[in-house]
Design a protein around this motif. Structure first.
Motif, PDB file in Angstrom:
ATOM      1  N   ARG A  39      16.143   3.423  -1.068  1.00 22.66           N
ATOM      2  CA  ARG A  39      14.912   3.502  -1.852  1.00 22.66           C
ATOM      3  C   ARG A  39      14.104   2.238  -1.598  1.00 22.66           C
ATOM      4  NH1 ARG A  39      14.168   5.605  -8.052  1.00 22.66           N
ATOM      5  NH2 ARG A  39      11.903   5.485  -8.125  1.00 22.66           N
ATOM      6  N   GLY A  42       8.462   0.582  -4.329  1.00 25.67           N
ATOM      7  CA  GLY A  42       7.254   1.375  -4.532  1.00 25.67           C
ATOM      8  C   GLY A  42       7.425   2.846  -4.261  1.00 25.67           C
ATOM      9  N   ALA A  43       8.567   3.254  -3.712  1.00 22.42           N
ATOM     10  CA  ALA A  43       8.791   4.672  -3.420  1.00 22.42           C
ATOM     11  C   ALA A  43       9.146   5.419  -4.701  1.00 22.42           C
ATOM     12  CB  ALA A  43       9.891   4.834  -2.391  1.00 22.42           C
ATOM     13  N   ASP A  44       8.741   6.685  -4.761  1.00 21.43           N
ATOM     14  CA  ASP A  44       9.013   7.498  -5.943  1.00 21.43           C
ATOM     15  C   ASP A  44      10.456   7.981  -6.002  1.00 21.43           C
ATOM     16  OD1 ASP A  44       6.375   7.270  -6.783  1.00 21.43           O
ATOM     17  OD2 ASP A  44       5.733   9.046  -5.647  1.00 21.43           O
ATOM     18  N   LYS A  45      11.089   8.152  -4.853  1.00 21.87           N
ATOM     19  CA  LYS A  45      12.453   8.657  -4.842  1.00 21.87           C
ATOM     20  C   LYS A  45      13.234   8.093  -3.661  1.00 21.87           C
ATOM     21  CE  LYS A  45      11.101  12.891  -2.395  1.00 21.87           C
ATOM     22  NZ  LYS A  45      11.146  14.375  -2.422  1.00 21.87           N
ATOM     23  N   SER A  46      14.538   8.265  -3.719  1.00 23.25           N
ATOM     24  CA  SER A  46      15.419   7.783  -2.663  1.00 23.25           C
ATOM     25  C   SER A  46      15.503   8.802  -1.536  1.00 23.25           C
ATOM     26  CB  SER A  46      16.824   7.517  -3.224  1.00 23.25           C
ATOM     27  OG  SER A  46      16.795   6.559  -4.253  1.00 23.25           O
TER      28      SER A  46
END
Length: 241
Positions: A39, A42-46
């Motif tokens: 992850r 700043g990413a929404d998901k892994s």
């Protein structure tokens, strides 16, 4: 963190080997499936990486505390591997990633003896993991930069060292680097998990479990970009002495 894990791992190994062998000691052989989740900041998901398949083999010892409660330290060697292939303009790539590790599970276990020849147990606890090696190998054949070749390049994920065989450094720097990992990885991990098992005929065990690594395996500057954690599940067959 590294020094702390070294101390804990050494203490666990010493604890295991100083315990007297009993009717509760045994050997386990397991199918192992593992992958890394990443992850980025700043990413929404892994994102989940390529699954690795392999096995672990090792010894453990049940130390009875009271009633059905026991502590079960162990010492296991694990092997994992994944393969991939890709066709690029002018050449073919075959990739392989291999891990070897030494693992020290320290599980708390509770056994429900239903009948004399059959029991069910649950277990949970940490597993300390020390990576022995982690390497990517690319086998490459075809034409690149006006050269025809059939060779390979290897990348050590712990040290960052690159080794080539039959391929020039120019080809690696200009073309093949994009197919290799961009950073290094830590050797040490602490996996938390648990599972369930069966005792059969007093000397055979079957168990399944799941572990999740709580240490960010990204190293150096890569650790500032996000987190990478390991997860695995296994199914094991054991024999008690």
């Amino acid at each position: 963190m590294k020094k702390f894990l070294n101390v804990i791992a050494a203490a666990a190994v010493c604890l295991f080997f100083t315990m007297p062998l009993s009717a509760k000691s045994g050997v386990d052989l397991s199918y192992l499936n593992s992958s890394y989740t990443t992850r980025l900041n700043g990413a929404d998901k892994s994102t989940k990486g390529e699954p690795m398949n392999g096995f672990y083999v090792g010894v453990n010892n049940d130390v009875m505390l009271f009633a059905g409660l026991s502590i079960q330290p162990g010492l296991y060697y694990s092997y994992l591997n994944s393969t991939s292939s890709e066709e690029a303009p002018g050449f073919n790539l075959t990739g392989s990633y291999t891990e070897h590790a030494l693992n020290v599970p320290i599980h708390i276990k509770y056994t429900f003896d239903l009948v004399p020849a059959f029991g069910v147990y649950v277990f949970a606890g940490p597993t300390l993991s020390l990576g022995l090696s982690a390497s990517d190998r690319l086998s490459v054949s075809g034409d690149l930069l006006g050269q025809h070749f059939n060779g390979s390049v290897s990348y050590n994920r712990y040290s960052g060292n690159v080794k080539t065989n039959g391929i020039s450094d120019e080809v690696v720097d200009n073309t093949l680097n994009q197919y290799l990992p961009s950073g290094k990885m830590k050797r040490f991990d602490v996996l938390m998990g648990g599972g369930v098992g069966l005792n059969l005929l007093r000397f055979i065990t079957v168990k399944g479990g799941f572990d999740y690594g709580i240490v960010n395996r990204f190293k150096d500057e890569m650790a500032d970009t996000g987190v990478m954690n390991r997860m695995q599940f296994y199914i094991a067959l054991g024999v008690r002495f």
